[in-house]
Scaffold this motif. Structure first.
Motif, PDB file in Angstrom:
ATOM      1  N   THR A  53     -23.139  11.404   8.915  1.00  0.00           N
ATOM      2  CA  THR A  53     -23.792  10.417   9.773  1.00  0.00           C
ATOM      3  C   THR A  53     -23.334   9.020   9.373  1.00  0.00           C
ATOM      4  O   THR A  53     -23.310   8.688   8.188  1.00  0.00           O
ATOM      5  N   GLU A  54     -22.988   8.208  10.358  1.00  0.00           N
ATOM      6  CA  GLU A  54     -22.534   6.850  10.085  1.00  0.00           C
ATOM      7  C   GLU A  54     -23.639   6.040   9.416  1.00  0.00           C
ATOM      8  O   GLU A  54     -24.788   6.089   9.848  1.00  0.00           O
ATOM      9  N   ARG A  55     -23.281   5.297   8.346  1.00  0.00           N
ATOM     10  CA  ARG A  55     -24.271   4.461   7.661  1.00  0.00           C
ATOM     11  C   ARG A  55     -23.863   3.006   7.635  1.00  0.00           C
ATOM     12  O   ARG A  55     -24.674   2.114   7.784  1.00  0.00           O
ATOM     13  N   ALA A  78      -9.200   1.280   6.707  1.00  0.00           N
ATOM     14  CA  ALA A  78      -9.914   1.429   5.431  1.00  0.00           C
ATOM     15  C   ALA A  78     -10.291   2.890   5.227  1.00  0.00           C
ATOM     16  O   ALA A  78     -11.017   3.473   6.021  1.00  0.00           O
ATOM     17  N   ASP A  79      -9.760   3.474   4.173  1.00  0.00           N
ATOM     18  CA  ASP A  79     -10.048   4.870   3.834  1.00  0.00           C
ATOM     19  C   ASP A  79     -10.286   4.988   2.345  1.00  0.00           C
ATOM     20  O   ASP A  79      -9.663   4.280   1.543  1.00  0.00           O
ATOM     21  N   GLY A  80     -11.182   5.885   1.957  1.00  0.00           N
ATOM     22  CA  GLY A  80     -11.428   6.162   0.557  1.00  0.00           C
ATOM     23  C   GLY A  80     -10.520   7.266   0.067  1.00  0.00           C
ATOM     24  O   GLY A  80      -9.569   7.662   0.733  1.00  0.00           O
ATOM     25  N   GLN A  81     -10.833   7.790  -1.114  1.00  0.00           N
ATOM     26  CA  GLN A  81     -10.092   8.910  -1.684  1.00  0.00           C
ATOM     27  C   GLN A  81     -10.319  10.153  -0.816  1.00  0.00           C
ATOM     28  O   GLN A  81     -11.096  10.122   0.133  1.00  0.00           O
ATOM     29  N   ALA A  82      -9.690  11.236  -1.157  1.00  0.00           N
ATOM     30  CA  ALA A  82      -9.768  12.461  -0.360  1.00  0.00           C
ATOM     31  C   ALA A  82     -11.202  12.944  -0.152  1.00  0.00           C
ATOM     32  O   ALA A  82     -11.560  13.407   0.928  1.00  0.00           O
ATOM     33  N   ASP A  83     -12.058  12.831  -1.188  1.00  0.00           N
ATOM     34  CA  ASP A  83     -13.433  13.320  -1.061  1.00  0.00           C
ATOM     35  C   ASP A  83     -14.425  12.169  -0.845  1.00  0.00           C
ATOM     36  O   ASP A  83     -15.621  12.328  -1.048  1.00  0.00           O
ATOM     37  N   SER A  84     -13.931  11.030  -0.410  1.00  0.00           N
ATOM     38  CA  SER A  84     -14.764   9.842  -0.224  1.00  0.00           C
ATOM     39  C   SER A  84     -15.568   9.923   1.076  1.00  0.00           C
ATOM     40  O   SER A  84     -15.193  10.623   2.022  1.00  0.00           O
ATOM     41  N   CYS A  85     -16.641   9.163   1.116  1.00  0.00           N
ATOM     42  CA  CYS A  85     -17.439   9.099   2.337  1.00  0.00           C
ATOM     43  C   CYS A  85     -16.924   8.012   3.277  1.00  0.00           C
ATOM     44  O   CYS A  85     -17.459   7.837   4.366  1.00  0.00           O
ATOM     45  N   LEU A  86     -15.859   7.288   2.893  1.00  0.00           N
ATOM     46  CA  LEU A  86     -15.252   6.262   3.737  1.00  0.00           C
ATOM     47  C   LEU A  86     -14.063   6.847   4.484  1.00  0.00           C
ATOM     48  O   LEU A  86     -13.090   7.278   3.885  1.00  0.00           O
ATOM     49  N   LYS A  87     -14.167   6.856   5.817  1.00  0.00           N
ATOM     50  CA  LYS A  87     -13.090   7.383   6.654  1.00  0.00           C
ATOM     51  C   LYS A  87     -12.915   6.461   7.854  1.00  0.00           C
ATOM     52  O   LYS A  87     -13.864   6.212   8.603  1.00  0.00           O
ATOM     53  N   ASN A  88     -11.703   5.951   8.022  1.00  0.00           N
ATOM     54  CA  ASN A  88     -11.364   5.087   9.160  1.00  0.00           C
ATOM     55  C   ASN A  88     -12.305   3.897   9.311  1.00  0.00           C
ATOM     56  O   ASN A  88     -12.693   3.538  10.425  1.00  0.00           O
ATOM     57  N   TYR A  91     -18.428   4.416   6.723  1.00  0.00           N
ATOM     58  CA  TYR A  91     -19.037   5.151   5.618  1.00  0.00           C
ATOM     59  C   TYR A  91     -19.988   6.190   6.190  1.00  0.00           C
ATOM     60  O   TYR A  91     -20.863   5.868   7.006  1.00  0.00           O
ATOM     61  N   PHE A  92     -19.810   7.440   5.782  1.00  0.00           N
ATOM     62  CA  PHE A  92     -20.659   8.539   6.241  1.00  0.00           C
ATOM     63  C   PHE A  92     -21.555   9.016   5.104  1.00  0.00           C
ATOM     64  O   PHE A  92     -21.150   9.034   3.947  1.00  0.00           O
ATOM     65  N   VAL A  93     -22.792   9.397   5.456  1.00  0.00           N
ATOM     66  CA  VAL A  93     -23.748   9.960   4.505  1.00  0.00           C
ATOM     67  C   VAL A  93     -24.407  11.161   5.168  1.00  0.00           C
ATOM     68  O   VAL A  93     -24.198  11.447   6.347  1.00  0.00           O
ATOM     69  N   ASP A  94     -25.244  11.857   4.416  1.00  0.00           N
ATOM     70  CA  ASP A  94     -25.987  12.995   4.958  1.00  0.00           C
ATOM     71  C   ASP A  94     -27.006  12.496   5.983  1.00  0.00           C
ATOM     72  O   ASP A  94     -27.628  11.458   5.799  1.00  0.00           O
ATOM     73  N   GLY A  95     -27.154  13.246   7.053  1.00  0.00           N
ATOM     74  CA  GLY A  95     -28.118  12.876   8.080  1.00  0.00           C
ATOM     75  C   GLY A  95     -28.122  13.873   9.221  1.00  0.00           C
ATOM     76  O   GLY A  95     -27.712  15.023   9.062  1.00  0.00           O
ATOM     77  N   ASP A  96     -28.570  13.402  10.383  1.00  0.00           N
ATOM     78  CA  ASP A  96     -28.669  14.276  11.553  1.00  0.00           C
ATOM     79  C   ASP A  96     -27.661  13.896  12.630  1.00  0.00           C
ATOM     80  O   ASP A  96     -27.845  14.203  13.787  1.00  0.00           O
ATOM     81  N   GLU A  97     -26.609  13.210  12.248  1.00  0.00           N
ATOM     82  CA  GLU A  97     -25.536  12.738  13.118  1.00  0.00           C
ATOM     83  C   GLU A  97     -25.866  11.385  13.750  1.00  0.00           C
ATOM     84  O   GLU A  97     -24.982  10.694  14.203  1.00  0.00           O
TER      85      GLU A  97
END
Length: 194
Positions: A53-55, A78-88, A91-97
């Motif tokens: 979920t976008e944060r 802007a991208d993080g490491q392979a297992d990062s929550c930063l993509k394009n 920042y993504f976190v746990d949620g309901d979408e």
């Protein structure tokens, strides 16, 4: 913006007994109002988990020739490491979408849990999380175990919980908290005067 500011507030109250907080613009913000004196009432936070979920976002300046009214845009490079929550740039976190877990569960996990200044009569709070399980085929439609923001309304476990509470069951009767996320750990890290 002026109209929004006149009707909604987004702060944290220093003194909840200040008469200004009786104005309706504060009622939608749980950090600027307190629960009613209803010690026998129960509050439930029912929400889905397990979907990225976008944060927040990484911004950069927009080229001035393209967007004169909007000075910023998401930096999709802007991208993080392979297992990062930063993509394009997002920042993504746990949620309901749609809603991050922290936004959905914080008040029942900490802000209203027990007797606090936001919950002066100690109304019991319960968190019931529904782990997202995508449907296995298109024939299942949106899925009977979906934790997605709107699709959760068809989640069988949620419907069962709502029906049991509506029929008179207490939070303890339905099993108390059911937590799959790190909401309790995240909530403890937030330094808020309770």
């Amino acid at each position: 913006m002026q109209r929004a500011e006149a009707h909604f507030s987004h702060g944290i109250a220093d003194n909840l007994d200040d008469p200004k907080y009786t104005h309706y613009k504060y009622w939608s913000n749980p950090l600027e109002t307190k629960l009613p004196h209803a010690p026998d009432m129960e509050i439930y936070s029912l929400y889905g988990v397990g979907i990225p979920t976008e944060r927040s976002y990484v911004y950069k300046m927009s080229p001035s020739s393209k967007c004169k009214s909007i000075p910023f845009r998401i930096d999709s490079s802007a991208d993080g490491q392979a297992d990062s929550c930063l993509k394009n740039g997002v920042y993504f976190v746990d949620g309901d979408e749609s809603v991050p877990v922290l936004s959905a569960g914080f008040m029942c996990a900490k802000g209203w849990r027990g007797k606090t200044r936001f919950n002066p009569s100690g109304i019991a709070t319960y968190i019931r999380e529904y782990r997202h399980k995508a449907p296995s085929s298109l024939l299942q439609g949106r899925g009977l175990e979906s934790g997605a923001h709107v699709d959760i309304m068809g989640n069988v476990a949620l419907i069962e919980d709502v029906l049991r509470v509506a029929a008179g069951a207490s939070g303890k009767d339905i099993g108390g908290d059911r937590i799959h996320s790190d909401i309790m750990k995240m909530s403890q890290r937030i330094n808020l005067q309770l």
